[in-house]
Design a protein around this motif. Structure first.
Motif, PDB file in Angstrom:
ATOM      1  N   LYS A 148       1.463 -38.701  33.534  1.00 16.17           N
ATOM      2  CA  LYS A 148       0.129 -39.282  33.415  1.00 16.17           C
ATOM      3  C   LYS A 148      -0.871 -38.184  33.087  1.00 16.17           C
ATOM      4  CE  LYS A 148       1.679 -43.237  34.949  1.00 16.17           C
ATOM      5  NZ  LYS A 148       2.768 -43.651  34.148  1.00 16.17           N
ATOM      6  N   SER A 149      -1.747 -38.456  32.148  1.00 18.41           N
ATOM      7  CA  SER A 149      -2.770 -37.466  31.799  1.00 18.41           C
ATOM      8  C   SER A 149      -3.857 -37.470  32.875  1.00 18.41           C
ATOM      9  CB  SER A 149      -3.368 -37.774  30.435  1.00 18.41           C
ATOM     10  OG  SER A 149      -4.011 -39.030  30.477  1.00 18.41           O
ATOM     11  N   ILE A 150      -4.435 -36.300  33.075  1.00 18.35           N
ATOM     12  CA  ILE A 150      -5.487 -36.145  34.082  1.00 18.35           C
ATOM     13  C   ILE A 150      -6.819 -36.019  33.352  1.00 18.35           C
ATOM     14  CG2 ILE A 150      -6.392 -34.677  35.923  1.00 18.35           C
ATOM     15  CD1 ILE A 150      -3.508 -33.855  36.528  1.00 18.35           C
ATOM     16  N   ASP A 151      -7.776 -36.765  33.806  1.00 16.88           N
ATOM     17  CA  ASP A 151      -9.125 -36.687  33.245  1.00 16.88           C
ATOM     18  C   ASP A 151      -9.634 -35.264  33.480  1.00 16.88           C
ATOM     19  OD1 ASP A 151     -11.850 -36.837  32.744  1.00 16.88           O
ATOM     20  OD2 ASP A 151     -12.006 -38.902  33.486  1.00 16.88           O
ATOM     21  N   PRO A 152     -10.098 -34.575  32.417  1.00 18.75           N
ATOM     22  CA  PRO A 152     -10.550 -33.184  32.589  1.00 18.75           C
ATOM     23  C   PRO A 152     -11.662 -33.038  33.622  1.00 18.75           C
ATOM     24  CG  PRO A 152     -10.907 -33.953  30.323  1.00 18.75           C
ATOM     25  CD  PRO A 152     -10.218 -35.035  31.069  1.00 18.75           C
ATOM     26  N   ARG A 153     -12.426 -34.061  33.845  1.00 15.01           N
ATOM     27  CA  ARG A 153     -13.495 -33.990  34.847  1.00 15.01           C
ATOM     28  C   ARG A 153     -12.931 -33.930  36.260  1.00 15.01           C
ATOM     29  NH1 ARG A 153     -16.391 -39.267  32.723  1.00 15.01           N
ATOM     30  NH2 ARG A 153     -14.185 -39.737  32.661  1.00 15.01           N
ATOM     31  N   LEU A 154     -11.685 -34.378  36.415  1.00 20.53           N
ATOM     32  CA  LEU A 154     -11.066 -34.389  37.743  1.00 20.53           C
ATOM     33  C   LEU A 154      -9.999 -33.319  37.905  1.00 20.53           C
ATOM     34  CD1 LEU A 154     -10.662 -38.253  38.121  1.00 20.53           C
ATOM     35  CD2 LEU A 154     -12.465 -36.821  39.041  1.00 20.53           C
ATOM     36  N   SER A 155      -9.874 -32.423  36.947  1.00 18.50           N
ATOM     37  CA  SER A 155      -8.810 -31.408  37.006  1.00 18.50           C
ATOM     38  C   SER A 155      -8.959 -30.487  38.219  1.00 18.50           C
ATOM     39  CB  SER A 155      -8.767 -30.606  35.712  1.00 18.50           C
ATOM     40  OG  SER A 155     -10.003 -29.949  35.513  1.00 18.50           O
ATOM     41  N   ALA A 156     -10.171 -30.215  38.646  1.00 18.76           N
ATOM     42  CA  ALA A 156     -10.380 -29.369  39.832  1.00 18.76           C
ATOM     43  C   ALA A 156      -9.792 -30.051  41.067  1.00 18.76           C
ATOM     44  CB  ALA A 156     -11.860 -29.087  40.030  1.00 18.76           C
ATOM     45  N   LEU A 157      -9.936 -31.376  41.146  1.00 23.74           N
ATOM     46  CA  LEU A 157      -9.354 -32.102  42.285  1.00 23.74           C
ATOM     47  C   LEU A 157      -7.827 -32.089  42.217  1.00 23.74           C
ATOM     48  CD1 LEU A 157     -11.744 -35.180  42.523  1.00 23.74           C
ATOM     49  CD2 LEU A 157     -11.629 -33.219  44.047  1.00 23.74           C
TER      50      LEU A 157
END
Length: 166
Positions: A148-157
């Motif tokens: 599953k791809s991760i939204d770049p805005r949530l990559s820190a999480l």
């Protein structure tokens, strides 16, 4: 089916029973690809000057699951209840059905009731998991192998979750 209700309206405690079937138009039920004729049975009764219609409509239809797109067959049974009047003083009243010329077009009334109560989404089962949004695999048959791809805005999480797993 057109019902002549003049005898019912003019005679208290009179009734008019009906039992018939009709076909829905091709575009009446959105999203369906097959539909059996609608069977309708009921009666119109005049009880102390109040004319009411009580009926039951039933039919079977085929459509596709809104999550996994499998073919689904469902049976729908719908109770229909209305009060009938010859005329209305208040034109904005939805509680009553106006029967002009003492003739009621029953097919239209049943069709409207079906459309008002027809579900907007139909699932093959309440537990349907649907299709993977990446590869299109049926998740009801098991998990897919795609990442599953991760939204770049949530990559820190996602990084924090990886640290918790270690």
């Amino acid at each position: 089916m057109i019902l002549n209700l003049e005898p019912v309206f003019h005679n208290e405690n009179s009734r008019h029973a009906f039992d018939y079937a009709f076909s829905l138009e091709e575009n009446d039920l959105p999203g369906t690809h097959a539909c059996s004729p609608v069977s309708v049975a009921g009666e119109v009764v005049n009880k102390t000057g109040l004319v009411s219609l009580e009926a039951k409509a039933g039919f079977t239809f085929q459509t596709f699951c809104a999550r996994c797109a499998k073919s689904v067959t469902r049976k729908m049974t719908l109770p229909i209840k209305h009060f009938l009047v010859a005329k209305l003083n208040d034109e904005d009243n939805d509680l009553y059905v106006v029967v002009e010329d003492m003739r009621l077009e029953l097919d239209e009334l049943v069709r409207e009731n079906i459309l008002l109560h027809f579900p907007s989404r139909i699932l093959c089962s309440p537990e349907c998991k649907g299709l993977c949004t990446v590869c299109g695999a049926d998740l009801n048959e098991g998990p897919c192998d795609c990442k599953k791809s991760i939204d770049p805005r949530l990559s820190a999480l996602a990084g924090l979750l990886d640290e918790l797993d270690e």
